[in-house]
Design an enzyme around this catalytic site. Structure first.
Site, PDB file in Angstrom:
ATOM      1  N   ILE A  12       0.839  -1.209   0.000  1.00 48.16           N
ATOM      2  CA  ILE A  12       0.000   0.000   0.000  1.00 48.16           C
ATOM      3  C   ILE A  12       0.873   1.258   0.000  1.00 48.16           C
ATOM      4  O   ILE A  12       0.597   2.230  -0.707  1.00 48.16           O
ATOM      5  CB  ILE A  12      -0.967  -0.025   1.202  1.00 48.16           C
ATOM      6  CG1 ILE A  12      -1.859  -1.258   1.106  1.00 48.16           C
ATOM      7  CG2 ILE A  12      -1.809   1.244   1.253  1.00 48.16           C
ATOM      8  CD1 ILE A  12      -2.666  -1.566   2.330  1.00 48.16           C
ATOM      9  N   SER A  34      11.810  -5.384   5.858  1.00 47.55           N
ATOM     10  CA  SER A  34      11.471  -6.684   6.484  1.00 47.55           C
ATOM     11  C   SER A  34      10.342  -7.376   5.714  1.00 47.55           C
ATOM     12  O   SER A  34      10.200  -8.584   5.766  1.00 47.55           O
ATOM     13  CB  SER A  34      11.026  -6.461   7.940  1.00 47.55           C
ATOM     14  OG  SER A  34       9.805  -5.738   7.969  1.00 47.55           O
ATOM     15  N   SER A 124      -7.097  -0.229  10.189  1.00 47.19           N
ATOM     16  CA  SER A 124      -7.695  -1.365   9.481  1.00 47.19           C
ATOM     17  C   SER A 124      -9.124  -1.614   9.936  1.00 47.19           C
ATOM     18  O   SER A 124      -9.461  -1.337  11.086  1.00 47.19           O
ATOM     19  CB  SER A 124      -6.847  -2.623   9.752  1.00 47.19           C
ATOM     20  OG  SER A 124      -7.518  -3.785   9.313  1.00 47.19           O
ATOM     21  N   TYR A 148      -2.681  -8.552  15.874  1.00 45.87           N
ATOM     22  CA  TYR A 148      -2.491  -7.528  14.817  1.00 45.87           C
ATOM     23  C   TYR A 148      -3.586  -6.473  14.935  1.00 45.87           C
ATOM     24  O   TYR A 148      -3.301  -5.276  15.005  1.00 45.87           O
ATOM     25  CB  TYR A 148      -2.525  -8.179  13.425  1.00 45.87           C
ATOM     26  CG  TYR A 148      -2.865  -7.179  12.352  1.00 45.87           C
ATOM     27  CD1 TYR A 148      -4.144  -7.106  11.822  1.00 45.87           C
ATOM     28  CD2 TYR A 148      -1.918  -6.272  11.909  1.00 45.87           C
ATOM     29  CE1 TYR A 148      -4.478  -6.164  10.876  1.00 45.87           C
ATOM     30  CE2 TYR A 148      -2.239  -5.315  10.959  1.00 45.87           C
ATOM     31  CZ  TYR A 148      -3.527  -5.271  10.451  1.00 45.87           C
ATOM     32  OH  TYR A 148      -3.863  -4.313   9.522  1.00 45.87           O
ATOM     33  N   LYS A 152      -3.652  -2.212  16.042  1.00 43.43           N
ATOM     34  CA  LYS A 152      -4.269  -1.092  15.311  1.00 43.43           C
ATOM     35  C   LYS A 152      -5.195  -0.302  16.249  1.00 43.43           C
ATOM     36  O   LYS A 152      -5.216   0.928  16.235  1.00 43.43           O
ATOM     37  CB  LYS A 152      -5.049  -1.607  14.096  1.00 43.43           C
ATOM     38  CG  LYS A 152      -4.173  -2.147  12.991  1.00 43.43           C
ATOM     39  CD  LYS A 152      -3.204  -1.099  12.461  1.00 43.43           C
ATOM     40  CE  LYS A 152      -2.328  -1.632  11.334  1.00 43.43           C
ATOM     41  NZ  LYS A 152      -1.321  -0.640  10.889  1.00 43.43           N
ATOM     42  N   TYR A 176      -8.636   0.690   6.590  1.00 46.06           N
ATOM     43  CA  TYR A 176      -8.706   0.046   5.267  1.00 46.06           C
ATOM     44  C   TYR A 176      -9.613  -1.165   5.327  1.00 46.06           C
ATOM     45  O   TYR A 176      -9.547  -1.918   6.302  1.00 46.06           O
ATOM     46  CB  TYR A 176      -7.344  -0.498   4.827  1.00 46.06           C
ATOM     47  CG  TYR A 176      -6.202   0.448   4.900  1.00 46.06           C
ATOM     48  CD1 TYR A 176      -4.917  -0.044   5.007  1.00 46.06           C
ATOM     49  CD2 TYR A 176      -6.363   1.826   4.880  1.00 46.06           C
ATOM     50  CE1 TYR A 176      -3.822   0.801   5.075  1.00 46.06           C
ATOM     51  CE2 TYR A 176      -5.287   2.678   4.958  1.00 46.06           C
ATOM     52  CZ  TYR A 176      -4.017   2.160   5.050  1.00 46.06           C
ATOM     53  OH  TYR A 176      -2.941   2.995   5.128  1.00 46.06           O
TER      54      TYR A 176
HETATM   55  C1  WQD Z   1     -10.757 -12.492   2.496  1.00 48.94           C
HETATM   56  C2  WQD Z   1     -11.828 -13.574   2.394  1.00 48.94           C
HETATM   57  C3  WQD Z   1     -11.396 -15.493   3.779  1.00 48.94           C
HETATM   58  C4  WQD Z   1      -7.764 -16.730   1.598  1.00 48.94           C
HETATM   59  C5  WQD Z   1      -7.114  -9.562   6.305  1.00 48.94           C
HETATM   60  C6  WQD Z   1      -6.809  -8.800   7.553  1.00 48.94           C
HETATM   61  C7  WQD Z   1      -7.034  -7.331   7.324  1.00 48.94           C
HETATM   62  C8  WQD Z   1      -6.219  -6.896   6.138  1.00 48.94           C
HETATM   63  C9  WQD Z   1      -6.612  -7.699   4.903  1.00 48.94           C
HETATM   64  C10 WQD Z   1      -4.125  -6.061   6.913  1.00 48.94           C
HETATM   65  C11 WQD Z   1     -12.191 -14.186   3.737  1.00 48.94           C
HETATM   66  C12 WQD Z   1     -11.342 -15.872   2.294  1.00 48.94           C
HETATM   67  C13 WQD Z   1      -8.892 -16.038   2.022  1.00 48.94           C
HETATM   68  C14 WQD Z   1      -7.894 -18.038   1.056  1.00 48.94           C
HETATM   69  C15 WQD Z   1     -10.280 -17.899   1.362  1.00 48.94           C
HETATM   70  N1  WQD Z   1      -4.842  -7.048   6.412  1.00 48.94           N
HETATM   71  N2  WQD Z   1     -10.128 -16.618   1.899  1.00 48.94           N
HETATM   72  N3  WQD Z   1      -9.162 -18.576   0.951  1.00 48.94           N
HETATM   73  O1  WQD Z   1      -9.052 -11.869   6.328  1.00 48.94           O
HETATM   74  O2  WQD Z   1     -10.664 -10.237   5.180  1.00 48.94           O
HETATM   75  O3  WQD Z   1      -8.479  -9.416   6.012  1.00 48.94           O
HETATM   76  O4  WQD Z   1      -6.357  -9.087   5.220  1.00 48.94           O
HETATM   77  O5  WQD Z   1      -4.431  -4.920   7.076  1.00 48.94           O
HETATM   78  O6  WQD Z   1      -6.635  -6.636   8.464  1.00 48.94           O
HETATM   79  O7  WQD Z   1      -7.717  -9.215   8.557  1.00 48.94           O
HETATM   80  O8  WQD Z   1      -8.536 -10.901   4.038  1.00 48.94           O
HETATM   81  O9  WQD Z   1      -7.855 -11.893   1.888  1.00 48.94           O
HETATM   82  O10 WQD Z   1      -7.295 -13.130   4.040  1.00 48.94           O
HETATM   83  O11 WQD Z   1      -9.676 -13.039   3.250  1.00 48.94           O
HETATM   84  O12 WQD Z   1     -11.404 -18.407   1.263  1.00 48.94           O
HETATM   85  O13 WQD Z   1      -6.905 -18.722   0.659  1.00 48.94           O
HETATM   86  O14 WQD Z   1     -11.321 -14.640   1.598  1.00 48.94           O
HETATM   87  O15 WQD Z   1     -12.056 -16.509   4.522  1.00 48.94           O
HETATM   88  O16 WQD Z   1     -13.590 -14.486   3.725  1.00 48.94           O
HETATM   89  P1  WQD Z   1      -9.280 -10.687   5.447  1.00 48.94           P
HETATM   90  P2  WQD Z   1      -8.252 -12.277   3.279  1.00 48.94           P
END
Ligand code: WQD
Length: 333
Positions: A12, A34, A124, A148, A152, A176
């Site tokens: 980002i 990192s 977030s 995490y 935040k 975000y």
């Molecule tokens: C999205 C959807 C999963 C992977 C996280 C953090 C958030 C931000 C963004 C930092 C969900 C599903 C995912 C996979 C799947 N990070 N999924 N198979 O968990 O909404 O947010 O990342 O700022 O703070 O919490 O994002 O992309 O991991 O998941 O089915 O292999 O996709 O269950 O419904 P998430 P994500």
């Protein structure tokens, strides 16, 4: 304005650097590499046709941060630097609390010492916890499911207390939702180390054949098709949202959601990706992932009303640009 961007070589941060320079601001990047790599700097210089000042600094290192503030007259900071893997944070909580909180405190102390009062903080949607959608900035926060997310929440609170003690500070907290996609050039994008945690980079690696199939984490949620619903926002919209927030910053603390206001399920995203890019993404439904919530999407009226900013790019744009970046990325075997 002369802006310090911490974590400016990250996913980002790097896209925000492009938007800042394209809007006429001067940028200095501090990044400890990192979770990013130096080659992103060359790509930023070629996209923006400039020679961006970069310091390989850990933002928790107050001596180095103070030297940077002494050497440069800064107008403001955008603080991205921090660890952000939800799963890892549950395994290594002390690493997350130490790094994410100390970097924020160190930076805020330098801002106070050198009278740099404009501070944009990368927060977030995780801070909302399992609230009722759509998430609004005025909502009281529920406990997040991971360290995490707690870093935040605490980062926001640290900055809110700073402003209470020194009302001259101009602080904006940007929450975000789910940033995906990439710069249209294909030079910048989300390139996680190892197996991707997040959905879109996993999808693009399956589409490319690097990974065999996508595991969909559960289809028994109370959502349109049982799979998780999220508010996906193009990373370039997110970047432009930071510039808008910075250019409209004012005294006090101001909290804004950065999302589209639309909820999209995992299966809907897969279908959109396949149709947009004319490619199949094999997947299998598996059990839910620990800590996931069913639905997370934004109420975006506040930033639009107060700043006049809103996300413009479509889900198809996000899928097209994410795939273009994946195809442009050389896979080191
Ligand atoms: C999205 C959807 C999963 C992977 C996280 C953090 C958030 C931000 C963004 C930092 C969900 C599903 C995912 C996979 C799947 N990070 N999924 N198979 O968990 O909404 O947010 O990342 O700022 O703070 O919490 O994002 O992309 O991991 O998941 O089915 O292999 O996709 O269950 O419904 P998430 P994500």
């Amino acid at each position: 304005m002369n802006i310090l961007v911490t974590g400016g070589l990250g996913y980002i941060g790097s896209h925000t650097v492009v938007s800042l320079i394209e809007t006429g601001h001067k940028v200095i990047i501090a990044d400890n590499l990192s979770n990013s790599n130096k080659e992103v700097l060359d790509k930023l210089n070629s996209i923006t046709n400039s020679n961006i000042l970069f310091y390989q600094i850990d933002v928790t290192d107050s001596d180095k941060i103070n030297i940077l503030f002494e050497q440069h007259k800064l107008d403001g900071v955008i603080h991205f630097a921090g660890y952000k893997a939800v799963g890892e944070s549950t395994l290594k909580p002390l690493k997350y609390y130490y790094n994410n909180l100390l970097s924020t405190i160190t930076l805020a102390k330098a801002c106070k010492k050198y009278n740099v009062k404009k501070f944009v903080f990368s927060s977030s949607a995780t801070v909302y916890g399992d609230n009722n959608v759509p998430f609004k900035e005025t909502m009281s926060l529920l406990p997040t499911t991971n360290p995490y997310g707690e870093t935040k929440v605490m980062g926001e609170r640290i900055l809110q207390d700073l402003v209470k003690s020194d009302p001259e500070f101009e602080v904006t907290l940007l929450r975000y939702f789910n940033p995906i996609g990439a710069h249209p050039s294909g030079l910048l994008g989300e390139k996680p180390n190892g197996i991707p945690n997040n959905l879109m980079p996993y999808i693009t690696q399956v589409a490319k054949g690097k990974l065999k199939e996508l595991h969909v984490f559960g289809n028994d949620y109370p959502t349109i098709d049982g799979t998780g619903v999220r508010d996906y926002i193009h990373v370039m919209d997110l970047a432009e949202g930071h510039v808008a927030a910075l250019e409209n910053i004012k005294q006090g603390v101001h909290i804004y959601n950065l999302g589209t206001g639309n909820g999209t399920s995992v299966l809907q995203l897969i279908t959109t990706f396949e149709k947009t890019n004319n490619i199949k993404v094999p997947y299998r439904i598996v059990e839910r992932r620990q800590g996931d919530i069913a639905s997370c999407y934004a109420d975006v009226t506040k930033i639009e009303t107060e700043i006049g900013w809103y996300a413009k790019r479509t889900l198809e744009d996000m899928c097209k640009d994410a795939w273009h970046f994946e195809k442009s990325t050389v896979t080191l075997v």
